[in-house]
Design a protein around this motif. Structure first.
Motif, PDB file in Angstrom:
ATOM      1  N   LEU A  60      -0.896 -13.983  15.150  1.00  0.00           N
ATOM      2  CA  LEU A  60      -0.167 -14.819  16.098  1.00  0.00           C
ATOM      3  C   LEU A  60       1.341 -14.656  15.931  1.00  0.00           C
ATOM      4  CD1 LEU A  60      -0.588 -16.991  18.305  1.00  0.00           C
ATOM      5  CD2 LEU A  60      -0.379 -18.688  16.487  1.00  0.00           C
ATOM      6  N   LEU A  61       1.804 -14.580  14.695  1.00  0.00           N
ATOM      7  CA  LEU A  61       3.229 -14.394  14.432  1.00  0.00           C
ATOM      8  C   LEU A  61       3.726 -13.055  14.979  1.00  0.00           C
ATOM      9  CD1 LEU A  61       5.819 -15.393  13.004  1.00  0.00           C
ATOM     10  CD2 LEU A  61       5.004 -14.168  10.988  1.00  0.00           C
ATOM     11  N   VAL A  62       2.980 -11.983  14.693  1.00  0.00           N
ATOM     12  CA  VAL A  62       3.367 -10.655  15.194  1.00  0.00           C
ATOM     13  C   VAL A  62       3.359 -10.638  16.722  1.00  0.00           C
ATOM     14  CG1 VAL A  62       2.666  -8.230  15.313  1.00  0.00           C
ATOM     15  CG2 VAL A  62       2.604  -9.438  13.141  1.00  0.00           C
ATOM     16  N   ALA A  63       2.330 -11.201  17.331  1.00  0.00           N
ATOM     17  CA  ALA A  63       2.219 -11.202  18.794  1.00  0.00           C
ATOM     18  C   ALA A  63       3.347 -12.016  19.421  1.00  0.00           C
ATOM     19  CB  ALA A  63       0.865 -11.746  19.222  1.00  0.00           C
ATOM     20  N   HIS A  64       3.654 -13.164  18.833  1.00  0.00           N
ATOM     21  CA  HIS A  64       4.726 -14.000  19.386  1.00  0.00           C
ATOM     22  C   HIS A  64       6.071 -13.276  19.326  1.00  0.00           C
ATOM     23  CE1 HIS A  64       7.100 -17.461  20.430  1.00  0.00           C
ATOM     24  NE2 HIS A  64       7.808 -17.287  19.335  1.00  0.00           N
ATOM     25  N   ARG A  65       6.343 -12.639  18.202  1.00  0.00           N
ATOM     26  CA  ARG A  65       7.606 -11.886  18.084  1.00  0.00           C
ATOM     27  C   ARG A  65       7.655 -10.761  19.109  1.00  0.00           C
ATOM     28  NH1 ARG A  65       8.643 -11.409  11.605  1.00  0.00           N
ATOM     29  NH2 ARG A  65       9.171 -13.592  11.303  1.00  0.00           N
ATOM     30  N   ARG A  66       6.553 -10.066  19.284  1.00  0.00           N
ATOM     31  CA  ARG A  66       6.538  -8.932  20.217  1.00  0.00           C
ATOM     32  C   ARG A  66       6.683  -9.395  21.661  1.00  0.00           C
ATOM     33  NH1 ARG A  66       8.632  -4.367  20.590  1.00  0.00           N
ATOM     34  NH2 ARG A  66       7.605  -3.069  22.116  1.00  0.00           N
ATOM     35  N   VAL A  67       6.002 -10.467  22.031  1.00  0.00           N
ATOM     36  CA  VAL A  67       6.094 -10.978  23.403  1.00  0.00           C
ATOM     37  C   VAL A  67       7.502 -11.467  23.689  1.00  0.00           C
ATOM     38  CG1 VAL A  67       5.335 -12.857  24.912  1.00  0.00           C
ATOM     39  CG2 VAL A  67       3.667 -11.492  23.700  1.00  0.00           C
ATOM     40  N   SER A  68       8.135 -12.131  22.727  1.00  0.00           N
ATOM     41  CA  SER A  68       9.498 -12.627  22.964  1.00  0.00           C
ATOM     42  C   SER A  68      10.497 -11.485  23.061  1.00  0.00           C
ATOM     43  CB  SER A  68       9.904 -13.621  21.880  1.00  0.00           C
ATOM     44  OG  SER A  68       9.926 -12.995  20.625  1.00  0.00           O
ATOM     45  N   VAL A  69      10.272 -10.401  22.338  1.00  0.00           N
ATOM     46  CA  VAL A  69      11.171  -9.240  22.413  1.00  0.00           C
ATOM     47  C   VAL A  69      11.028  -8.538  23.757  1.00  0.00           C
ATOM     48  CG1 VAL A  69      11.524  -6.919  21.469  1.00  0.00           C
ATOM     49  CG2 VAL A  69      11.355  -8.857  19.943  1.00  0.00           C
ATOM     50  N   LEU A  70       9.829  -8.544  24.330  1.00  0.00           N
ATOM     51  CA  LEU A  70       9.608  -7.859  25.604  1.00  0.00           C
ATOM     52  C   LEU A  70      10.307  -8.556  26.764  1.00  0.00           C
ATOM     53  CD1 LEU A  70       5.850  -6.925  25.261  1.00  0.00           C
ATOM     54  CD2 LEU A  70       7.781  -5.356  25.336  1.00  0.00           C
ATOM     55  N   GLY A  71      10.795  -9.768  26.557  1.00  0.00           N
ATOM     56  CA  GLY A  71      11.447 -10.502  27.631  1.00  0.00           C
ATOM     57  C   GLY A  71      12.866 -10.049  27.927  1.00  0.00           C
ATOM     58  N   VAL A  72      13.479  -9.292  27.039  1.00  0.00           N
ATOM     59  CA  VAL A  72      14.854  -8.832  27.256  1.00  0.00           C
ATOM     60  C   VAL A  72      14.842  -7.472  27.949  1.00  0.00           C
ATOM     61  CG1 VAL A  72      15.752 -10.125  25.301  1.00  0.00           C
ATOM     62  CG2 VAL A  72      15.007  -7.793  24.968  1.00  0.00           C
ATOM     63  N   ALA A  73      15.969  -7.160  28.590  1.00  0.00           N
ATOM     64  CA  ALA A  73      16.051  -5.923  29.382  1.00  0.00           C
ATOM     65  C   ALA A  73      15.892  -4.680  28.508  1.00  0.00           C
ATOM     66  CB  ALA A  73      17.366  -5.868  30.133  1.00  0.00           C
ATOM     67  N   ARG A  74      16.568  -4.646  27.401  1.00  0.00           N
ATOM     68  CA  ARG A  74      16.485  -3.490  26.493  1.00  0.00           C
ATOM     69  C   ARG A  74      15.867  -3.965  25.189  1.00  0.00           C
ATOM     70  NH1 ARG A  74      18.822   1.300  26.797  1.00  0.00           N
ATOM     71  NH2 ARG A  74      19.825   1.776  28.736  1.00  0.00           N
ATOM     72  N   HIS A  75      14.551  -3.909  25.125  1.00  0.00           N
ATOM     73  CA  HIS A  75      13.887  -4.390  23.922  1.00  0.00           C
ATOM     74  C   HIS A  75      13.790  -3.282  22.891  1.00  0.00           C
ATOM     75  CE1 HIS A  75      10.681  -2.844  26.523  1.00  0.00           C
ATOM     76  NE2 HIS A  75      10.121  -2.461  25.397  1.00  0.00           N
ATOM     77  N   GLU A  76      13.711  -3.704  21.646  1.00  0.00           N
ATOM     78  CA  GLU A  76      13.578  -2.744  20.558  1.00  0.00           C
ATOM     79  C   GLU A  76      12.140  -2.266  20.450  1.00  0.00           C
ATOM     80  OE1 GLU A  76      13.018  -5.736  16.841  1.00  0.00           O
ATOM     81  OE2 GLU A  76      15.019  -5.575  17.681  1.00  0.00           O
ATOM     82  N   GLN A  77      11.979  -1.116  19.833  1.00  0.00           N
ATOM     83  CA  GLN A  77      10.636  -0.577  19.666  1.00  0.00           C
ATOM     84  C   GLN A  77       9.853  -1.418  18.675  1.00  0.00           C
ATOM     85  OE1 GLN A  77      11.160   3.504  18.555  1.00  0.00           O
ATOM     86  NE2 GLN A  77      11.092   4.181  20.666  1.00  0.00           N
ATOM     87  N   PHE A  78       8.553  -1.311  18.762  1.00  0.00           N
ATOM     88  CA  PHE A  78       7.667  -2.041  17.867  1.00  0.00           C
ATOM     89  C   PHE A  78       7.791  -1.430  16.478  1.00  0.00           C
ATOM     90  CE2 PHE A  78       3.048  -3.591  17.281  1.00  0.00           C
ATOM     91  CZ  PHE A  78       3.506  -4.791  16.780  1.00  0.00           C
ATOM     92  N   ALA A  79       8.191  -2.242  15.519  1.00  0.00           N
ATOM     93  CA  ALA A  79       8.392  -1.760  14.149  1.00  0.00           C
ATOM     94  C   ALA A  79       7.056  -1.373  13.524  1.00  0.00           C
ATOM     95  CB  ALA A  79       9.061  -2.842  13.316  1.00  0.00           C
ATOM     96  N   PRO A  80       7.048  -0.327  12.716  1.00  0.00           N
ATOM     97  CA  PRO A  80       5.800   0.076  12.058  1.00  0.00           C
ATOM     98  C   PRO A  80       5.202  -1.050  11.210  1.00  0.00           C
ATOM     99  CG  PRO A  80       7.436   1.805  11.840  1.00  0.00           C
ATOM    100  CD  PRO A  80       8.126   0.623  12.459  1.00  0.00           C
ATOM    101  N   ARG A  81       6.042  -1.855  10.592  1.00  0.00           N
ATOM    102  CA  ARG A  81       5.536  -2.966   9.777  1.00  0.00           C
ATOM    103  C   ARG A  81       4.790  -3.982  10.642  1.00  0.00           C
ATOM    104  NH1 ARG A  81       9.771  -6.566   6.871  1.00  0.00           N
ATOM    105  NH2 ARG A  81       9.248  -8.089   8.443  1.00  0.00           N
ATOM    106  N   GLY A  82       5.300  -4.261  11.834  1.00  0.00           N
ATOM    107  CA  GLY A  82       4.629  -5.179  12.751  1.00  0.00           C
ATOM    108  C   GLY A  82       3.318  -4.611  13.245  1.00  0.00           C
ATOM    109  N   ALA A  83       3.311  -3.324  13.542  1.00  0.00           N
ATOM    110  CA  ALA A  83       2.074  -2.680  13.997  1.00  0.00           C
ATOM    111  C   ALA A  83       1.027  -2.683  12.892  1.00  0.00           C
ATOM    112  CB  ALA A  83       2.362  -1.253  14.447  1.00  0.00           C
ATOM    113  N   LEU A  84       1.451  -2.414  11.669  1.00  0.00           N
ATOM    114  CA  LEU A  84       0.524  -2.426  10.540  1.00  0.00           C
ATOM    115  C   LEU A  84      -0.021  -3.831  10.306  1.00  0.00           C
ATOM    116  CD1 LEU A  84      -0.820  -0.914   8.216  1.00  0.00           C
ATOM    117  CD2 LEU A  84       1.188  -1.463   6.834  1.00  0.00           C
TER     118      LEU A  84
END
Length: 102
Positions: A60-84
């Motif tokens: 849930l923590l990883v998903a929430h961080r990723r969804v909130s990052v996708l809301g900006v125009a230029r979002h950062e790539q998904f970090a390998p640590r988050g994917a793992l």
């Protein structure tokens, strides 16, 4: 000068996919907890429920961080640590669910 990239609907589709996956993980964790506690609140069942809840909270923590990052125009790539972390939480939930069936 570089032109701004038009991502189209890709971020929205990705956001919806994360939400569907989070909902699925929630259902799996709840069913695993129900199955573990159905036969009685043994110490092993309580540990299984606690581990399932921990894996669910991690996902849930990883998903929430990723969804909130996708809301900006230029979002950062998904970090390998988050994917793992997301992958490990998903595998843990699957293992806990399978272990409770046997």
């Amino acid at each position: 000068m570089t032109a701004d990239r038009d991502p189209g609907l890709q971020p929205e589709r990705t956001r919806l996919a994360w939400r569907r996956t989070t909902l699925t993980a929630t259902v799996v964790a709840l069913l695993a907890g129900r199955q573990a506690l159905h036969s009685g609140a043994t110490p092993a069942a309580l540990v299984a429920v606690a581990l399932s809840a921990l894996a669910w909270l991690g996902f849930l923590l990883v998903a929430h961080r990723r969804v909130s990052v996708l809301g900006v125009a230029r979002h950062e790539q998904f970090a390998p640590r988050g994917a793992l972390t997301a992958a490990l939480c998903t595998v843990a939930l699957a293992v806990f669910a399978a272990a409770m069936l046997f």
